[in-house]
Each structure stands twice: as C-alpha cells, then as structure tokens.
Scaffold this motif. Structure first.
Motif, PDB file in Angstrom:
ATOM      1  N   ALA A 143       0.953  -1.184  -0.144  1.00  0.00           N
ATOM      2  CA  ALA A 143      -0.133  -0.034   0.107  1.00  0.00           C
ATOM      3  C   ALA A 143       0.887   1.268   0.102  1.00  0.00           C
ATOM      4  N   ASP A 144       0.289   2.366  -0.026  1.00  0.00           N
ATOM      5  CA  ASP A 144       1.000   3.709   0.022  1.00  0.00           C
ATOM      6  C   ASP A 144       0.829   4.412   1.302  1.00  0.00           C
ATOM      7  N   LEU A 145       1.481   4.555   2.212  1.00  0.00           N
ATOM      8  CA  LEU A 145       1.225   5.229   3.603  1.00  0.00           C
ATOM      9  C   LEU A 145       2.338   6.450   3.662  1.00  0.00           C
ATOM     10  N   THR A 146       2.773   6.833   2.570  1.00  0.00           N
ATOM     11  CA  THR A 146       3.820   7.963   2.730  1.00  0.00           C
ATOM     12  C   THR A 146       3.316   9.183   3.271  1.00  0.00           C
ATOM     13  N   GLY A 147       4.115   9.507   4.296  1.00  0.00           N
ATOM     14  CA  GLY A 147       3.789  10.762   5.202  1.00  0.00           C
ATOM     15  C   GLY A 147       2.899  10.478   6.475  1.00  0.00           C
ATOM     16  N   ARG A 148       2.353   9.039   6.553  1.00  0.00           N
ATOM     17  CA  ARG A 148       1.582   8.652   7.653  1.00  0.00           C
ATOM     18  C   ARG A 148       2.610   8.406   8.798  1.00  0.00           C
ATOM     19  N   GLU A 193      -0.701 -19.397   8.605  1.00  0.00           N
ATOM     20  CA  GLU A 193      -0.266 -18.315   7.729  1.00  0.00           C
ATOM     21  C   GLU A 193       0.975 -17.693   8.412  1.00  0.00           C
ATOM     22  N   SER A 194       1.780 -16.961   7.391  1.00  0.00           N
ATOM     23  CA  SER A 194       2.807 -16.092   7.895  1.00  0.00           C
ATOM     24  C   SER A 194       2.238 -14.826   8.414  1.00  0.00           C
ATOM     25  N   PRO A 195       3.232 -14.320   9.417  1.00  0.00           N
ATOM     26  CA  PRO A 195       2.661 -12.847   9.875  1.00  0.00           C
ATOM     27  C   PRO A 195       2.426 -11.982   8.931  1.00  0.00           C
ATOM     28  N   ALA A 196       2.911 -12.097   7.505  1.00  0.00           N
ATOM     29  CA  ALA A 196       2.893 -11.217   6.555  1.00  0.00           C
ATOM     30  C   ALA A 196       1.338 -10.839   6.167  1.00  0.00           C
ATOM     31  N   LEU A 197       0.489 -11.827   6.376  1.00  0.00           N
ATOM     32  CA  LEU A 197      -0.969 -11.894   5.906  1.00  0.00           C
ATOM     33  C   LEU A 197      -1.625 -10.784   6.685  1.00  0.00           C
ATOM     34  N   ILE A 198      -1.530 -10.761   8.070  1.00  0.00           N
ATOM     35  CA  ILE A 198      -1.948  -9.769   8.859  1.00  0.00           C
ATOM     36  C   ILE A 198      -1.426  -8.609   8.740  1.00  0.00           C
ATOM     37  N   ALA A 199      -0.096  -8.334   8.562  1.00  0.00           N
ATOM     38  CA  ALA A 199       0.478  -7.305   8.062  1.00  0.00           C
ATOM     39  C   ALA A 199       0.129  -6.592   6.908  1.00  0.00           C
ATOM     40  N   ARG A 200      -0.281  -7.375   5.891  1.00  0.00           N
ATOM     41  CA  ARG A 200      -0.473  -6.883   4.613  1.00  0.00           C
ATOM     42  C   ARG A 200      -2.353  -6.393   4.895  1.00  0.00           C
ATOM     43  N   ALA A 201      -2.819  -7.138   5.891  1.00  0.00           N
ATOM     44  CA  ALA A 201      -4.385  -6.828   6.082  1.00  0.00           C
ATOM     45  C   ALA A 201      -4.418  -5.393   6.622  1.00  0.00           C
ATOM     46  N   LEU A 202      -3.444  -5.026   7.528  1.00  0.00           N
ATOM     47  CA  LEU A 202      -3.406  -3.740   8.282  1.00  0.00           C
ATOM     48  C   LEU A 202      -3.014  -2.559   7.359  1.00  0.00           C
ATOM     49  N   ALA A 203      -1.795  -2.752   6.338  1.00  0.00           N
ATOM     50  CA  ALA A 203      -1.442  -1.653   5.658  1.00  0.00           C
ATOM     51  C   ALA A 203      -2.558  -1.611   4.696  1.00  0.00           C
ATOM     52  N   ALA A 213      -4.635   2.364   4.408  1.00  0.00           N
ATOM     53  CA  ALA A 213      -4.517   2.985   2.957  1.00  0.00           C
ATOM     54  C   ALA A 213      -5.819   3.131   2.263  1.00  0.00           C
ATOM     55  N   ASP A 214      -6.831   2.610   2.909  1.00  0.00           N
ATOM     56  CA  ASP A 214      -8.359   2.536   2.387  1.00  0.00           C
ATOM     57  C   ASP A 214      -8.796   3.867   2.834  1.00  0.00           C
ATOM     58  N   PRO A 215      -9.245   4.637   1.709  1.00  0.00           N
ATOM     59  CA  PRO A 215      -9.786   6.144   2.177  1.00  0.00           C
ATOM     60  C   PRO A 215     -11.343   5.757   2.854  1.00  0.00           C
ATOM     61  N   ALA A 216     -11.759   4.548   2.354  1.00  0.00           N
ATOM     62  CA  ALA A 216     -13.331   4.332   2.734  1.00  0.00           C
ATOM     63  C   ALA A 216     -13.182   3.364   4.074  1.00  0.00           C
TER      64      ALA A 216
END
Length: 315
Positions: free
Chosen positions: A14-19, A248-258, A262-265
């Motif tokens: 995702a893109d969280l630049t500046g957050r 599942e690897s920890p990456a799955l929940i990490a990607r869920a969070l990101a 990043a979701d404006p809605a």
C-alpha cells in the motif's frame, strides 16, 4: 516462491507515505510484521515493547528486540523509531505519546498488539484449579495495556480525520463464541472486540475508525520454535499438528493492516471484528506463498462443523 506468488508479493504494498504509526507490542510476531509492512508502505513507525538489547521482558525471548524491529522498518523503506515502553505503566505511555506529538505533531495509525501471555495459559484445567495469579496477569497484559495505551494515544490520534485504531486479538468475535478452554484467556481475547465496538462509537464524530483484527493460525517465531521448524520448513510441522496445514505467515495480517490503513473508505469497517483472511479477500492480496488461507472457515466448517475437507481446500 512461484512467479505468481512473487507477483502477489509485489502487488501487496500500500502507500502510506507521510503517515505516522505506533505499533505497541512490536517486538516479534504479528506486531513486528505489521510494523515492517507499514514501513514498506512508506510510513514512519514508532515501535514499542519491553525487550531491548539491554533488557529482556518476562516473555524471555532475548533475540527479538524492538531495536531490530525498527531497523527492519527502515530497511523496508520507512522510518523505524524504537521506544522502550512498558504499556502497563501509564507514565511511560503518556511520555511516549507526548514524544510522538512533539516530534511529529500527528498520529494516523495506532496498533495495540500487546500480549505476551501465552506461557500463562493452563488449558484443560478447571478455573478453580487454575493459577489465579496467572489469570490476573493475562488481564494485565492483554486488556489493561490496551486500555492504557488508547487512553493516552487517542487525543493525538483523533486530531485528524481518517485515523485508525486496530485492536489485535486471537479469534474473531464469531469464532470466540466457542469457549477458548481457559477462562482468563477467553475473557482477554474477547475484550478487544468490545473495546473496538465501544471506541468506534466514541471516535465516529472525529472521522476515526476502530476495529479488532485477528490473524488465523499464526506462524509466529515462537510457534515455529515450538514445532522445531523455520518459515522455510514450516510444513514439516504438519506431521506433529495436522491443523498447522492452514497456518499463515505474519505477513498476511501485516498486509491486512496496511491495506486497511490505506483505504480512504475504511470507516465502513468501524466497530467490526475482522480477520486477516477476510481482509485478504476484500483487498485482494495473498500470503507470501501466493495462497489465501481462511483459517476460521476451516476450523468452523471442517474441524468443529464436521464438513468433509482439508486445509488445502481453504488456502
């Protein structure tokens, strides 16, 4: 890793630049993975915990430190800042949030991934025969720490619309209707759902979002060590524990969070109990091997429901 899995890997960022984010409890496991993924998305991430290169927490895993996590965040493309913090000490949490305010003037994402009580759980033991002190310590580690952190961080978090507070737990609200075989563990892992439900009401007028989020059967560092395997050889553990096939690897929940951050809605999710598998479907991302494990579907339908099927049917 297959070509398909590599493509899925690349598509997950995702893109969280500046957050600005705070991952409370980022020493290892899901907390570390989430902090790193936020960094990969471009965020500045404060990472906290009790294990540092100079001091080891009661969990006793000296090789995993918040300094390491901060370095991994920075290496992934973000900025990682390690702040040793005991989230059961209100003065330390207050100082932490004041520092974030002083240095950044904002906080966009707060992740309460505080726990460290697995060693305290006494399964297959009646409550009246269980160790009371261990049970009460679980409350401190998994409930009090979350409440204290939110109390001090929320005034900064809600300063801007679009803020996100994520309560990390074990099991969805629906799955946790099944008793978790230890009274204090059951209560501790259900509390984040109610915290998210209540705080979602309180921050709505400020444009904030609060959810509870759980991984499925998580292949944390501690779990891999328990089975004597690594992330590369984790399938060898299925011989010991057949249900580990859905892990599942920890990456799955990490990607869920990101993806959520990043979701404006994202406000549409507020107050809800979510899982990594559910968000993987909603945001169309996968685990590192290109699969999309649905651990709770597998346990509810096959393990507890008696439906014919295997873990492979739910990946």
């Amino acid at each position: 890793m297959t070509e398909h899995a590599e493509a899925a890997d690349r598509a997950a960022v995702a893109d969280l630049t500046g957050r600005v984010a705070l991952v409370a409890g980022a020493t290892r496991g899901a907390g570390r993975a989430m902090a790193v993924e936020l960094g990969r998305a471009g965020a500045l991430v404060y990472v906290t915990g009790r294990t540092t290169r100079e001091r080891v927490s009661e969990v006793g895993r000296a090789t995993e430190t918040i300094e390491q996590t901060a370095e991994l965040v920075t290496a992934a493309g973000g900025t990682g800042i390690a702040v040793p913090t005991d989230h059961l000490e209100p003065a330390q949490v207050k100082a932490l949030t004041e520092r974030i305010d002083r240095e950044q003037g904002r906080l966009d994402v707060l992740v309460n991934s505080l726990w460290g009580g697995d060693r305290l759980i006494e399964f297959d033991t009646k409550w009246w025969d269980a160790d009371l002190d261990k049970g009460l310590r679980m409350f401190r580690l998994g409930i009090d720490s979350h409440v204290i952190t939110s109390h001090y961080a929320l005034p900064l978090l809600i300063r801007r619309p679009g803020a996100l507070l994520v309560e990390i737990t074990d099991g969805t609200a629906a799955f946790n209707r099944t008793y978790r075989d230890n009274l204090c563990f059951d209560l501790t892992k259900n509390a984040p759902h109610r915290i998210a439900f209540g705080l979602a009401k309180e921050v709505k007028e400020y444009g904030g979002t609060v959810v509870s989020l759980t991984p499925g059967f998580l292949r944390s560092e501690e779990m891999l060590d328990h089975f004597g395997v690594t992330e590369e050889t984790w399938r060898d553990a299925v011989a010991q524990e057949p249900h580990f096939a859905i892990a599942e690897s920890p990456a799955l929940i990490a990607r869920a969070l990101a993806a959520l951050a990043a979701d404006p809605a994202k406000e549409r999710w507020s107050g809800r109990s979510l899982s990594s598998g559910e968000l993987a479907k909603a945001y169309d991302f996968t685990d590192t091997d290109g699969s999309r494990p649905d651990a709770f579907g597998y346990f509810e339908e096959v393990v507890f429901g008696g439906k014919d099927g295997t873990a492979a049917d739910y990946r």
